[in-house]
Design a protein around this motif. Structure first.
Motif, PDB file in Angstrom:
ATOM      1  N   GLU A  85      -6.192 -44.484  71.732  1.00 62.33           N
ATOM      2  CA  GLU A  85      -6.328 -45.047  70.387  1.00 62.33           C
ATOM      3  C   GLU A  85      -7.703 -44.717  69.801  1.00 62.33           C
ATOM      4  OE1 GLU A  85      -6.194 -49.410  68.139  1.00 62.33           O
ATOM      5  OE2 GLU A  85      -5.585 -49.246  70.246  1.00 62.33           O
ATOM      6  N   GLU A  89      -8.641 -42.233  66.356  1.00 63.27           N
ATOM      7  CA  GLU A  89      -9.516 -42.614  65.249  1.00 63.27           C
ATOM      8  C   GLU A  89     -10.758 -41.720  65.216  1.00 63.27           C
ATOM      9  OE1 GLU A  89     -11.165 -44.483  61.956  1.00 63.27           O
ATOM     10  OE2 GLU A  89      -9.099 -44.398  62.727  1.00 63.27           O
ATOM     11  N   ARG A  92      -9.802 -38.543  63.550  1.00 60.32           N
ATOM     12  CA  ARG A  92      -9.654 -38.745  62.113  1.00 60.32           C
ATOM     13  C   ARG A  92     -11.017 -38.718  61.427  1.00 60.32           C
ATOM     14  NH1 ARG A  92      -9.935 -42.202  58.107  1.00 60.32           N
ATOM     15  NH2 ARG A  92     -10.862 -43.858  59.385  1.00 60.32           N
ATOM     16  N   ARG A  93     -12.002 -39.360  62.049  1.00 64.63           N
ATOM     17  CA  ARG A  93     -13.347 -39.373  61.458  1.00 64.63           C
ATOM     18  C   ARG A  93     -14.007 -37.998  61.556  1.00 64.63           C
ATOM     19  NH1 ARG A  93     -15.980 -45.420  62.010  1.00 64.63           N
ATOM     20  NH2 ARG A  93     -14.010 -46.532  61.650  1.00 64.63           N
ATOM     21  N   ARG A 120     -20.768 -43.692  61.539  1.00 65.19           N
ATOM     22  CA  ARG A 120     -19.321 -43.877  61.613  1.00 65.19           C
ATOM     23  C   ARG A 120     -18.807 -43.739  63.053  1.00 65.19           C
ATOM     24  NH1 ARG A 120     -17.654 -42.804  56.034  1.00 65.19           N
ATOM     25  NH2 ARG A 120     -19.518 -42.132  54.893  1.00 65.19           N
ATOM     26  N   LEU A 124     -17.857 -46.965  65.910  1.00 71.93           N
ATOM     27  CA  LEU A 124     -16.535 -46.851  66.543  1.00 71.93           C
ATOM     28  C   LEU A 124     -16.639 -47.014  68.056  1.00 71.93           C
ATOM     29  CD1 LEU A 124     -13.526 -46.160  65.905  1.00 71.93           C
ATOM     30  CD2 LEU A 124     -14.097 -43.795  66.475  1.00 71.93           C
ATOM     31  N   GLU A 138     -13.492 -54.766  65.372  1.00 75.95           N
ATOM     32  CA  GLU A 138     -13.020 -53.764  64.425  1.00 75.95           C
ATOM     33  C   GLU A 138     -14.209 -52.984  63.882  1.00 75.95           C
ATOM     34  OE1 GLU A 138     -10.386 -53.561  60.300  1.00 75.95           O
ATOM     35  OE2 GLU A 138     -10.021 -55.155  61.765  1.00 75.95           O
TER      36      GLU A 138
END
Length: 454
Positions: A85, A89, A92-93, A120, A124, A138
């Motif tokens: 997971e 992400e 994607r970044r 960013r 994460l 989150e």
């Protein structure tokens, strides 16, 4: 109890450091909101990328990816569903980052867009580390959180009212669900939704903005030093940590040279009387320095001495300039057009002097020359001077303080080139030659602070 916790680049710079940060976060009582810088070295890496337009983007992205995933594999089980997971992400970044680097360099916000990418990824990684430890978390970008900014590229300021509304909608609900938000520092979004950075070191300011927006009970700035010191320990080996300060003292020291806090950090929390602690993430047992609205006077003449070096005095001569306020305003406006920071201003009947960084002299002179000879008779420059900021309790109300301090400066064999007194009750600021600044600071510290005094 809501605590906003900010962690700098060295605090999130490795898997070991991230684990240390995660333990600090989960062992803090009450609701937590975390703000992070990019991993140490990453922002410099991105700045170099912007400055070197011929870089191979694929090589750059692979280097960036490798650095972060090498640390991520040490804090998560690579074969776990959680890691998968995270990786989805992360990728994607990475695609968003590639798009940012490949976008139009002529865009005035291009640099902001690229150099703000590092946060960013550090946010994460910390968020997924907390999740791997069994906590709900989150990772939010500044856009997700609702942090708004206004101003010029690379030097934005937070829009506090809009940010308060944005974070009430986007962040406070997470706290009510027991989720720990991890938010990107360093930037907000402008009216067009584009990243606008707050200047180098601006994650401290971001955290203060977040604390202001959610009405936090405490702001903690976690860094790699124990707190504010009585002077720079690199030049004063006997410098001691200051246990307690008020907002005014901390703001003066941060602005005039102490590299513990970004200079703009104080104001967003001062207006709401939110206390601030500076603490060392590598020594979490240390209580750090508490900064708040009121503190008991210590009675010492000085509490700390800071310096800002590599400065220049630009003196402008014009007949009876003191009686021509519009002229002074025009000069300041001209300098402001190029975002040059003025550290001090001094005036007389026919002169006005500005203190700027050595690197800003050429651009400042170019601006001033544009005013024309009818307004300015002569411009003189004195290079390589240093500003000394002496901070103490109610300096203006104590008789003879200036005489005592300048007497010590004379003993150090230094000439005072410029003085700023009266703008603040807690500080006396003056300029000396670069070659004498260390002698001046050592003498003032030894005489009026001394080892062991707080």
């Amino acid at each position: 109890m809501i605590t906003v916790m900010k962690f700098g680049g060295t605090s999130v710079g490795s898997a070991e450091a991230l684990r240390r940060v995660a333990n600090i976060v989960v062992n803090t009582e009450g609701d937590k909101v975390v703000v992070v810088s990019a991993m140490s070295g990453v922002t410099n890496f991105l700045v170099a990328l912007v400055d070197e337009s011929g870089s191979d983007i694929s090589v750059v992205l692979e280097s960036f990816r490798h650095k972060h995933l090498a640390e991520a594999r040490q804090i998560m089980d690579e074969g776990s569903p959680l890691y998968e997971e995270f990786l989805a992400e992360f990728d994607r970044r990475m695609k968003s980052m590639e798009a940012a680097i490949s976008s139009d360099r002529a865009n005035p916000y291009y640099r902001d867009l690229v150099v703000s990418q590092g946060e960013r990824f550090s946010s994460l990684m910390l968020s997924f580390l907390l999740r791997s430890m069994g906590y709900k978390s989150e990772a939010l970008t500044s856009e997700d959180a609702g942090i708004y900014a206004v101003g010029n590229p690379m030097s934005g300021s937070a829009d506090l009212s809009r940010t308060s509304l944005g974070m009430t909608l986007n962040v406070k609900p997470l706290l009510s669900e027991g989720i720990i938000p991890i938010i990107t520092g360093f930037y907000g979004m402008n009216d067009d939704g584009a990243p606008l950075t707050f200047g180098r070191g601006g994650s401290d300011y971001s955290a203060a903005v977040v604390a202001n927006a959610i009405d936090a009970n405490m702001l903690e700035i976690w860094t790699d030093v124990d707190g504010f010191m009585s002077s720079d320990p690199r030049i004063i080996p006997g410098a001691v940590k200051i246990d307690e300060m008020n907002f005014g003292e901390a703001a003066e020291l941060a602005y005039f040279g102490a590299k513990v806090l970004h200079p703009r950090t104080i104001e967003p929390v001062r207006v709401k009387h939110i206390p601030l602690k500076v603490r060392n993430s590598f020594k979490p047992e240390e209580p750090g320095t508490l900064i708040h609205h009121l503190r008991k006077p210590k009675g010492d003449l000085l509490r700390s001495v800071a310096t800002k070096t590599d400065l220049s005095i630009i003196t402008i001569s014009s007949a009876e300039i003191a009686y021509r306020p519009a002229m002074v305003a025009k000069i300041v406006e001209k300098i402001a057009e190029i975002d040059v920071i003025i550290y001090s201003i001094s005036t007389s009947l026919s002169t006005v002097a500005f203190l700027v960084h050595n690197t800003d002299v050429k651009d400042t002179l170019r601006q001033l020359n544009g005013l024309g000879g009818a307004d300015i008779e002569r411009i003189d420059v004195k290079n390589n001077v240093a500003l000394v900021c002496a901070v103490g309790d109610n300096l203006l109300s104590k008789c003879g303080v200036s005489g005592d301090i300048f007497g010590a400066v004379k003993e150090a064999g230094a000439n005072v080139e410029m003085i700023s007194e009266g703008a603040s009750e807690v500080s006396l600021n003056f300029v000396v030659p670069m070659g004498k600044v260390v002698d001046v600071v050592r003498l003032l510290h030894d005489r009026y602070i001394g080892v062991g005094q707080r």
